[in-house]
Every structure is written in structure tokens, then in C-alpha cells.
Design an enzyme around this catalytic site. Structure first.
Site, mmCIF file in Angstrom:
data_model
loop_
_atom_site.group_PDB
_atom_site.id
_atom_site.type_symbol
_atom_site.label_atom_id
_atom_site.label_comp_id
_atom_site.label_asym_id
_atom_site.label_seq_id
_atom_site.Cartn_x
_atom_site.Cartn_y
_atom_site.Cartn_z
ATOM 1 N N HIS A 156 -8.131 -4.739 6.629
ATOM 2 C CA HIS A 156 -7.553 -3.601 5.896
ATOM 3 C C HIS A 156 -8.569 -2.470 5.759
ATOM 4 C CE1 HIS A 156 -3.970 -5.933 4.972
ATOM 5 N NE2 HIS A 156 -4.720 -6.895 4.462
ATOM 6 N N TYR A 203 -8.389 -10.920 7.577
ATOM 7 C CA TYR A 203 -7.793 -9.643 7.179
ATOM 8 C C TYR A 203 -8.933 -8.664 6.889
ATOM 9 C CZ TYR A 203 -3.250 -11.923 6.557
ATOM 10 O OH TYR A 203 -2.082 -12.597 6.772
ATOM 11 N N GLU A 239 -4.201 -8.257 10.491
ATOM 12 C CA GLU A 239 -3.077 -7.354 10.202
ATOM 13 C C GLU A 239 -2.732 -6.398 11.333
ATOM 14 O OE1 GLU A 239 -6.665 -5.070 8.654
ATOM 15 O OE2 GLU A 239 -5.998 -7.158 8.651
ATOM 16 N N ASN A 253 -4.484 -8.967 -3.490
ATOM 17 C CA ASN A 253 -4.275 -10.244 -2.777
ATOM 18 C C ASN A 253 -3.185 -11.045 -3.496
ATOM 19 O OD1 ASN A 253 -6.050 -10.599 -4.976
ATOM 20 N ND2 ASN A 253 -6.947 -12.437 -4.104
ATOM 21 N N ILE A 269 -0.791 -2.026 -1.455
ATOM 22 C CA ILE A 269 -2.082 -1.625 -2.026
ATOM 23 C C ILE A 269 -3.258 -2.001 -1.129
ATOM 24 C CG2 ILE A 269 -2.370 -3.743 -3.399
ATOM 25 C CD1 ILE A 269 -3.290 -0.115 -4.447
ATOM 26 N N ASP A 270 -3.126 -3.044 -0.314
ATOM 27 C CA ASP A 270 -4.189 -3.397 0.641
ATOM 28 C C ASP A 270 -4.496 -2.250 1.595
ATOM 29 O OD1 ASP A 270 -5.152 -5.953 0.027
ATOM 30 O OD2 ASP A 270 -3.424 -6.917 0.935
ATOM 31 N N LYS A 303 -9.679 -13.176 3.325
ATOM 32 C CA LYS A 303 -9.788 -11.793 2.848
ATOM 33 C C LYS A 303 -10.959 -11.074 3.501
ATOM 34 C CE LYS A 303 -7.571 -9.858 0.584
ATOM 35 N NZ LYS A 303 -6.401 -9.056 1.060
ATOM 36 N N ARG A 332 -7.570 -19.242 -1.379
ATOM 37 C CA ARG A 332 -7.176 -19.596 -0.012
ATOM 38 C C ARG A 332 -8.422 -19.908 0.817
ATOM 39 N NH1 ARG A 332 -3.553 -14.420 1.364
ATOM 40 N NH2 ARG A 332 -5.081 -13.490 -0.067
ATOM 41 N N SER A 392 15.849 6.435 4.178
ATOM 42 C CA SER A 392 14.714 6.999 3.439
ATOM 43 C C SER A 392 14.617 8.507 3.633
ATOM 44 C CB SER A 392 13.414 6.333 3.909
ATOM 45 O OG SER A 392 12.311 6.867 3.220
#
Length: 371
Positions: A96, A94, A118, A300, A269-270, A75, A15, A220
Site C-alpha cells: 500500500h 501488502y 494488492e 488492518n 483507508i489503506d 502487513k 495474522r 456513481s
């Protein structure tokens, strides 16, 4: 403003931060864009495509970092990229940070201004710059999960939709947000028996209206998660706490009780992952097996379809890039509380409370950074 675009260097990441069309918008407003040579070639954008819309091509990421006022990426910056950041330089990508102490410290030490896609919010309580990639990851999760269920990767050898006379696979999706909804959409479309587990009763009602009797909607609880996870062929972890580390909702003990050859796909997982046994993987080596259960934990996932993902991401990010470039980051954030929520690091200070809490670091209010 001088805006820089570098070639992504994370494993199998093709990307790119800005498309040529996005460059055209920026140059139309009088900004300058420098692009690292061949930054977009992985998705079919040539250097000439960028030049045609007013960008300049530089030979290396080092040159881009050295010249740009703002770096627009996809990323999180890798260690060698963090080392090239300058004090006061804008980084829009991003990040994270919650599960990533080393990157957080590298950005704080660089004294850059890190705005995370994010954690930018909107009036509806959503995350508009995360949503496009969540949608891609949600759709991809069923696709990769179906592949992992095949025998060769270590799966049980189950066809997701079954065939006449043979039951379809049981799919449980934990989380009913953007990623979970798209995972449901594809699971239902492929004929799987789909269950969504979500803590918000209102969201479950919305999903029930959307999908009707094609899915099961479950509130939940520890009991419901254990019951459905242990009886599933494929489990999708689509949990998100904005900016914070993902909660470990599926324990190792639950995973031990699953049928051998079942598959876990951790979209979260990020942010550290929502399965206790999750650990980051790459597109080069996407899966591993623990106790006979296949884990897919690529950090990713949308990078597998980089052209689609780049266009989807640019559709969402371009208005914010323009606002920052046109007004300067301080005024843009003063004008827009939602963009302000995206500020994670500012000149050596951590400015997002969820990240600070996750990493047990000192928090500095965003308002102080904008004085």
C-alpha cells in the site's frame, strides 16, 4: 530458497505470513523456512506446529531478516523492519505504497525487491491476493459499523435491522467490488435498507441479478453520492483504484450534512481513504468523531479476525510463493504477467506506475528490472 516469516508488529496484528500447512508445501519442494519464535501464537499456531512441518525457529525478527532470501509477511513493513531489509532481498506482502511516502522511500533506500499482494492481477481483471482480505473487510465493515451505531461509541443508537414497527438503518456502500459486495451481503442479511453506488453499469447489473429487489443500485455521480450519503445512517467506503491513492469521493461538506450519530467506515483507508475526513486508526482506538459523525478507519480491519484472515490469505498467496521460490522471482515474473504487476520496488527503483504517479516519483518499467 530460504524463506522467512516474522511476527507482525503492527498494532493488534496477529495474522502470520505462512501457516504450518504452507510451510509443509514449501519444504516438500525442497525449500527451507525460518520462522520467528511465536510468530503464529496469536492465532493458535505453536512453534512446534511449524517445526513438525520442517521449519526452523529463530529467536528474533533480526535473525530472520538476516538469513532469509525472501520475507513473506502480511502487513507493510514498519520502520524498524524496513531498516533490516538487505539489498536484493525479496519482500512479499501488502505494501500500500501510494499514500505512504516514508515507507516507499525506506524500501527504495533498502534496495530490496518489493512485491505487493494488492497489485498482483489475474486474467479476469481482478486482484486475487487482495480479494480475500477485501471480502473479510467488507463483511467486517457492517459488523463494526453496526457496533459504532450504538449509543456508547457515539452513534445515534440505531439497530441496523430495526424491529417490527421501526424502520431499519439506511446503509450506503460506495463501490461494488469484492469488499462492497460482501458488505452488501451482510447488510442485507442483517435487514438493513441497503444502497450500492458504483461507477460501472455492468457491475450494477451483476449486483442487481445477485441481490434483486433487496438492494438499490445507483450509478456513481457527485449528485448521487451526496444524496445518499447525507441520508444514510451508515456509509461504507469500498473504493479501489489498483495501486493508486483512493479518490476522496465523500467531502467534508457532505459529512456536515449527515445526521449526528451516523457512522462512516473507510475500507479504503489503506490506500489513503475515500472520505475527506478520514485518517488512519488502529484496533486499539478504532474510532473518532468529526462534526458528530463517527469515523472507523482501521488500516488492518481483517486483523480483527486473524485466524480466518490468515487461512484465507494463504489460500491465495501460496501458489505465488511457490512460483517465486521454485523459479526465482525473475523467471516467475517473466512467466506470469500478473505476478509481474505485483512488482512495486526493485533495487532502488519504483516499478509501479500508479504508485509513482500518486507520489510524484520517477517510474522505471518493470521490464527493465527483469533484464
Amino acid at each position: 530458497m530460504l524463506i522467512g516469516v516474522v511476527k507482525e508488529i503492527k498494532n493488534h496484528e496477529y495474522r502470520v505470513g505462512l501457516t504450518p500447512a504452507s510451510v509443509r508445501e514449501l519444504t516438500h519442494y525442497g525449500h527451507h523456512v525460518v520462522v520467528e519464535k511465536n510468530a503464529g501464537e496469536g492465532i493458535g499456531f505453536s512453534n512446534e506446529d511449524y517445526i513438525a512441518f520442517g521449519a526452523s525457529i529463530l529467536n528474533s525478527s533480526k535473525e530472520v531478516f538476516a538469513n532469509a532470501d525472501m520475507i513473506v509477511k502480511v502487513k507493510e513493513p514498519q520502520s524498524e523492519e524496513c531498516a533490516m531489509l538487505r539489498e536484493g532481498q525479496l519482500l512479499f506482502t501488502y505494501l500500500h505504497l501510494a499514500p505512504d511516502f516514508p515507507q516507499t522511500m525506506a524500501l527504495l533506500n533498502a534496495k530490496c525487491i518489493g512485491i505487493a499482494y494488492e497489485t498482483v492481477t489475474n486474467d479476469h481483471g481482478g486482484l486475487p491476493l487482495l480479494a480475500p482480505m477485501s471480502e473479510v473487510a467488507g463483511r467486517m465493515s457492517i459488523q463494526v459499523g453496526a457496533t459504532a451505531l450504538q449509543k456508547e461509541p457515539g452513534g445515534a443508537g440505531i439497530l441496523l435491522g430495526g424491529v417490527p414497527g421501526v424502520a431499519p438503518a439506511k446503509v450506503t456502500i460506495i463501490g461494488g467490488g469484492a469488499a462492497g459486495t460482501e458488505a452488501l451481503r451482510i447488510a442485507v442479511g442483517m435487514g438493513a435498507e441497503a444502497v450500492v453506488i458504483e461507477r460501472s453499469l455492468r457491475r450494477l447489473q451483476e449486483l442487481d441479478l445477485l441481490f434483486g429487489s433487496k438492494i438499490k443500485t445507483i450509478i456513481s455521480t457527485l449528485e448521487s453520492i451526496e444524496h445518499y450519503v447525507c441520508d444514510s445512517d451508515l456509509v461504507i467506503g469500498a473504493v479501489l483504484l489498483p495501486g493508486a491513492a483512493a479518490p476522496k469521493l465523500v467531502t467534508h461538506d457532505m459529512i456536515r450534512k449527515m445526521r449526528r450519530g451516523s457512522v462512516l467506515v473507510d475500507i479504503a483507508i489503506d490506500q489513503g481513504g475515500c472520505f475527506e475526513t478520514s485518517k488512519p486508526t488502529t484496533h486499539a482506538a478504532p474510532t473518532y468523531t468529526i462534526d458528530g459523525i463517527v469515523h472507523y478507519c482501521v488500516t488492518n480491519i481483517p486483523g480483527a479476525v486473524p485466524r480466518t484472515s490468515t487461512f484465507a490469505l494463504n489460500n491465495a498467496t501460496l501458489p505465488y510463493v511457490l512460483a517465486i521460490a521454485n523459479k526465482g522471482y525473475k523467471q516467475a515474473m517473466l512467466d506470469d504477467i500478473h505476478l509481474r504487476n505485483g512488482l512495486n520496488v526493485h533495487k532502488g527503483r519504483l516499478t509501479h506506475p500508479a504508485v509513482a504517479n500518486a507520489l510524484n516519483l520517477e517510474y522505471s518499467a518493470v521490464e527493465n528490472a527483469l533484464l
